[in-house]
Design a protein around this motif. Structure first.
Motif, mmCIF file in Angstrom:
data_model
loop_
_atom_site.group_PDB
_atom_site.id
_atom_site.type_symbol
_atom_site.label_atom_id
_atom_site.label_comp_id
_atom_site.label_asym_id
_atom_site.label_seq_id
_atom_site.Cartn_x
_atom_site.Cartn_y
_atom_site.Cartn_z
ATOM 1 N N PRO A 1 -4.494 9.441 -0.907
ATOM 2 C CA PRO A 1 -3.411 9.952 -0.061
ATOM 3 C C PRO A 1 -3.452 9.344 1.336
ATOM 4 O O PRO A 1 -4.493 8.865 1.790
ATOM 5 C CB PRO A 1 -3.714 11.447 0.004
ATOM 6 C CG PRO A 1 -5.211 11.513 -0.034
ATOM 7 C CD PRO A 1 -5.652 10.354 -0.910
ATOM 8 N N LYS B 1 -3.477 9.676 5.412
ATOM 9 C CA LYS B 1 -4.098 10.631 6.341
ATOM 10 C C LYS B 1 -3.537 10.378 7.734
ATOM 11 O O LYS B 1 -3.233 9.232 8.086
ATOM 12 C CB LYS B 1 -5.618 10.479 6.348
ATOM 13 C CG LYS B 1 -6.260 10.843 5.012
ATOM 14 C CD LYS B 1 -7.761 11.000 5.118
ATOM 15 C CE LYS B 1 -8.461 9.705 5.375
ATOM 16 N NZ LYS B 1 -9.934 9.833 5.358
ATOM 17 N N GLN B 2 -3.422 11.425 8.506
ATOM 18 C CA GLN B 2 -2.831 11.322 9.838
ATOM 19 C C GLN B 2 -3.875 11.637 10.909
ATOM 20 O O GLN B 2 -4.660 12.583 10.768
ATOM 21 C CB GLN B 2 -1.658 12.297 9.968
ATOM 22 C CG GLN B 2 -0.531 12.049 8.959
ATOM 23 C CD GLN B 2 0.167 10.727 9.185
ATOM 24 O OE1 GLN B 2 0.639 10.440 10.279
ATOM 25 N NE2 GLN B 2 0.212 9.901 8.157
ATOM 26 N N TYR C 1 0.153 2.315 5.642
ATOM 27 C CA TYR C 1 0.800 3.582 6.018
ATOM 28 C C TYR C 1 0.726 3.845 7.519
ATOM 29 O O TYR C 1 1.320 4.808 8.013
ATOM 30 C CB TYR C 1 0.281 4.751 5.189
ATOM 31 C CG TYR C 1 -1.111 5.263 5.430
ATOM 32 C CD1 TYR C 1 -1.450 5.936 6.600
ATOM 33 C CD2 TYR C 1 -2.090 5.145 4.444
ATOM 34 C CE1 TYR C 1 -2.719 6.451 6.795
ATOM 35 C CE2 TYR C 1 -3.367 5.660 4.629
ATOM 36 C CZ TYR C 1 -3.674 6.309 5.804
ATOM 37 O OH TYR C 1 -4.938 6.825 5.987
ATOM 38 N N LEU D 1 4.430 7.475 3.355
ATOM 39 C CA LEU D 1 4.245 8.825 3.879
ATOM 40 C C LEU D 1 4.906 9.868 2.984
ATOM 41 O O LEU D 1 4.422 10.997 2.865
ATOM 42 C CB LEU D 1 4.798 8.921 5.302
ATOM 43 C CG LEU D 1 4.053 8.135 6.382
ATOM 44 C CD1 LEU D 1 4.731 8.317 7.732
ATOM 45 C CD2 LEU D 1 2.588 8.547 6.458
ATOM 46 N N LYS D 2 5.992 9.478 2.344
ATOM 47 C CA LYS D 2 6.702 10.406 1.467
ATOM 48 C C LYS D 2 6.068 10.505 0.085
ATOM 49 O O LYS D 2 5.963 11.603 -0.482
ATOM 50 C CB LYS D 2 8.169 9.968 1.325
ATOM 51 C CG LYS D 2 8.985 10.850 0.394
ATOM 52 C CD LYS D 2 10.424 10.342 0.272
ATOM 53 C CE LYS D 2 11.226 11.195 -0.702
ATOM 54 N NZ LYS D 2 12.627 10.687 -0.852
ATOM 55 N N ASN E 1 1.586 11.339 -0.078
ATOM 56 C CA ASN E 1 1.088 12.392 0.802
ATOM 57 C C ASN E 1 -0.050 13.164 0.124
ATOM 58 O O ASN E 1 -0.216 13.138 -1.092
ATOM 59 C CB ASN E 1 2.208 13.332 1.238
ATOM 60 C CG ASN E 1 2.819 14.071 0.069
ATOM 61 O OD1 ASN E 1 2.236 14.996 -0.483
ATOM 62 N ND2 ASN E 1 4.017 13.650 -0.341
ATOM 63 N N GLU E 2 -0.837 13.855 0.941
ATOM 64 C CA GLU E 2 -2.028 14.541 0.445
ATOM 65 C C GLU E 2 -1.695 15.579 -0.622
ATOM 66 O O GLU E 2 -2.343 15.632 -1.669
ATOM 67 C CB GLU E 2 -2.760 15.209 1.611
ATOM 68 C CG GLU E 2 -3.481 14.233 2.517
ATOM 69 C CD GLU E 2 -4.255 14.939 3.613
ATOM 70 O OE1 GLU E 2 -3.743 15.961 4.131
ATOM 71 O OE2 GLU E 2 -5.356 14.477 3.944
ATOM 72 N N GLU E 3 -0.699 16.410 -0.371
ATOM 73 C CA GLU E 3 -0.362 17.476 -1.310
ATOM 74 C C GLU E 3 -0.052 16.905 -2.696
ATOM 75 O O GLU E 3 -0.505 17.428 -3.725
ATOM 76 C CB GLU E 3 0.831 18.280 -0.794
ATOM 77 C CG GLU E 3 1.231 19.433 -1.696
ATOM 78 C CD GLU E 3 2.418 20.220 -1.160
ATOM 79 O OE1 GLU E 3 2.863 21.146 -1.852
ATOM 80 O OE2 GLU E 3 2.901 19.894 -0.056
ATOM 81 N N LYS E 4 0.713 15.831 -2.724
ATOM 82 C CA LYS E 4 1.110 15.230 -4.005
ATOM 83 C C LYS E 4 -0.090 14.641 -4.743
ATOM 84 O O LYS E 4 -0.257 14.842 -5.943
ATOM 85 C CB LYS E 4 2.145 14.129 -3.743
ATOM 86 C CG LYS E 4 2.695 13.482 -5.012
ATOM 87 C CD LYS E 4 3.843 12.552 -4.682
ATOM 88 C CE LYS E 4 4.461 12.020 -5.964
ATOM 89 N NZ LYS E 4 4.336 10.618 -6.151
#
Length: 443
Positions: A182, A184-185, A309, A404-405, A408-411
């Motif tokens: 994923p 990371k920010q 990213y 980013l879309k 993403n981490e959740e996905k």
């Protein structure tokens, strides 16, 4: 035993007892596999109501160790301590419901009724026979790129059955799933880099045969030898982040550059421990414009992914794992339909066998192939990036938006945990498995 059946509760709902999961991975190392192991733990943490997590940390090559003392590190240390206590209580014979092993496949072994192998895969065009043997002892394999998946599925060897003497074909006969890393920010920090040049390229790689760093530097110098405005920042290490290693890297870089006494372009060496936040700040530095890589191949290519990213333009060969994230949809002007298009500077390459000095028995097979970038193509992309930077920067911004879309981490955490759902020990003779294992080990 580790797995407990569902117990009825008051009302119509059921309580599912947590499954004991042992994660064997180099989670405390500053390495690609270390990051992969931490990704697995982060994914499991999102469903802690389902899993009782244990951790067996292992080393990884000659890489350094994490220095952060943050909440996640304290959480991992707590899991490691819990594991040691449980193993002591079980007199060295712990019973887990599932193992997740994040290493190269050579090190996989059945540790529980359900065993999941997680690997970055391979940067060549085939895996070693022992990898296929180990894969076939796992219940599922999860890798990080379509390149790695396809190499597992297409590798095959002719052999002889040890028991019957009959000819057999050794090949992968298990599920291979792809789950990417994923994004990371981080907030940028001031790195206090003393860069004399305003237009700098970046190379991030270990100094060794697989990353092709020497040619990355050499051909850069040959392209910009008369250009005092161009620079290359080299973030590298050989065998860790010690002062002795820094001296070795300084010496090796100095010996390479001696061949170009009249060069005007600048080469900067960055060495030592960088946190995730510092690395992401490097990708976003105002004077560092693009990342270059002449890697021979990647299972995934974490520095390339992080740069992508972060919105940094990239120059790299169009082969192996990083291709998964360097393409993004773009609308065709003629048809109006979207197609996946390259959003990076593509370097032409040739596939040839790996050199003898790169052969690693059981990992990098003699005769397997990887990509050799063409020097003329690389120099042309450097020139184009320098002269037409706006075009590449727009590509990079579009790619960043896509990543980013879609990464993403959740996905990615959900995709990983979904891979585990169909493999549970509930329908197995769990106690029988442990009884058989104990007979083999201790009788």
């Amino acid at each position: 035993m580790g797995n407990t059946p569902r117990l009825p509760t008051v009302g119509n709902e059921e309580t599912i007892m947590k499954q004991k999961v042992i994660v064997r991975a180099p989670v405390l190392t500053r390495s690609g596999y270390g990051e992969h192991g931490r990704f697995v733990l982060r994914a499991l943490r999102t469903v802690e109501e389902q899993y009782d997590i244990y951790v067996h940390p292992v080393g990884w090559g000659k890489t350094g160790w994490l220095a952060e003392d943050d909440e996640e590190r304290k959480w991992m240390d707590g899991l490691i301590q819990k594991t040691a206590i449980y193993q002591h209580q079980m007199q060295g014979r712990p019973q887990y419901d599932m193992s997740i092993q994040v290493t190269i496949p050579n090190e996989w072994t059945p540790l529980a009724p359900v065993n999941i192998g997680v690997t970055a895969g391979i940067e060549t065009n085939r895996v070693a026979p022992v990898w296929l043997e180990k894969v076939n002892h796992m219940d599922k394999v999860i890798t990080v790129s379509e390149h790695s998946r396809q190499v597992f599925l297409t590798s095959a060897y002719d052999g002889t059955d040890r028991n019957t003497g009959q000819p057999i074909k050794l090949q992968c006969n298990k599920d291979i799933e792809v789950v990417h890393y994923p994004v990371k920010q981080f907030e940028n920090v001031d790195l206090n880099l003393d860069l004399e040049t305003d237009f700098n390229f970046l190379a991030v790689a270990q100094w060794g045969p697989r990353k092709n760093l020497e040619n990355t530097i050499r051909w850069f110098v040959e392209e910009f030898i008369d250009n005092p405005d161009a620079g290359l920042v080299v973030k590298t290490f050989g065998k860790g982040n010690s002062l002795l290693d820094r001296e070795d890297m300084t010496k090796m870089l100095g010996n390479l550059l001696k061949q170009y006494e009249n060069r005007q372009c600048k080469i900067y060496l960055l060495h030592g421990e960088f946190s995730d936040q510092e690395m992401h700040s490097l990708y976003n530095h105002s004077k560092i414009k693009a990342l270059v890589s002449l890697t021979h191949g990647e299972g995934f290519g974490l520095p390339l992914f992080e740069a992508a990213y972060s919105g940094m333009p990239i120059i790299a060969p169009e082969w192996s794992g990083h291709v998964d994230f360097l393409f993004a949809p773009k609308k065709d002007k003629k048809t109006g339909k979207e197609k996946m298009k390259a959003h990076f500077g593509r370097v032409n390459y040739d596939l040839h066998p790996i050199p003898d000095h790169a052969v690693w028995d059981g990992v990098l097979e003699k005769g397997s192939m990887w990509a050799y970038s063409q020097p003329g193509s690389y120099k042309m992309k450097l020139r184009e990036m320098y002269k037409d930077y706006g075009r590449f920067k727009k590509q990079a911004k579009d790619l960043k938006k896509w990543l980013l879309k879609n990464f993403n981490e959740e996905k990615q955490y959900k995709e990983f945990t979904e891979c585990l759902k169909e493999h549970t020990p509930e329908s197995l003779d769990v106690q029988g498995w442990f009884d058989q294992l104990n007979e083999e080990k201790y009788d």
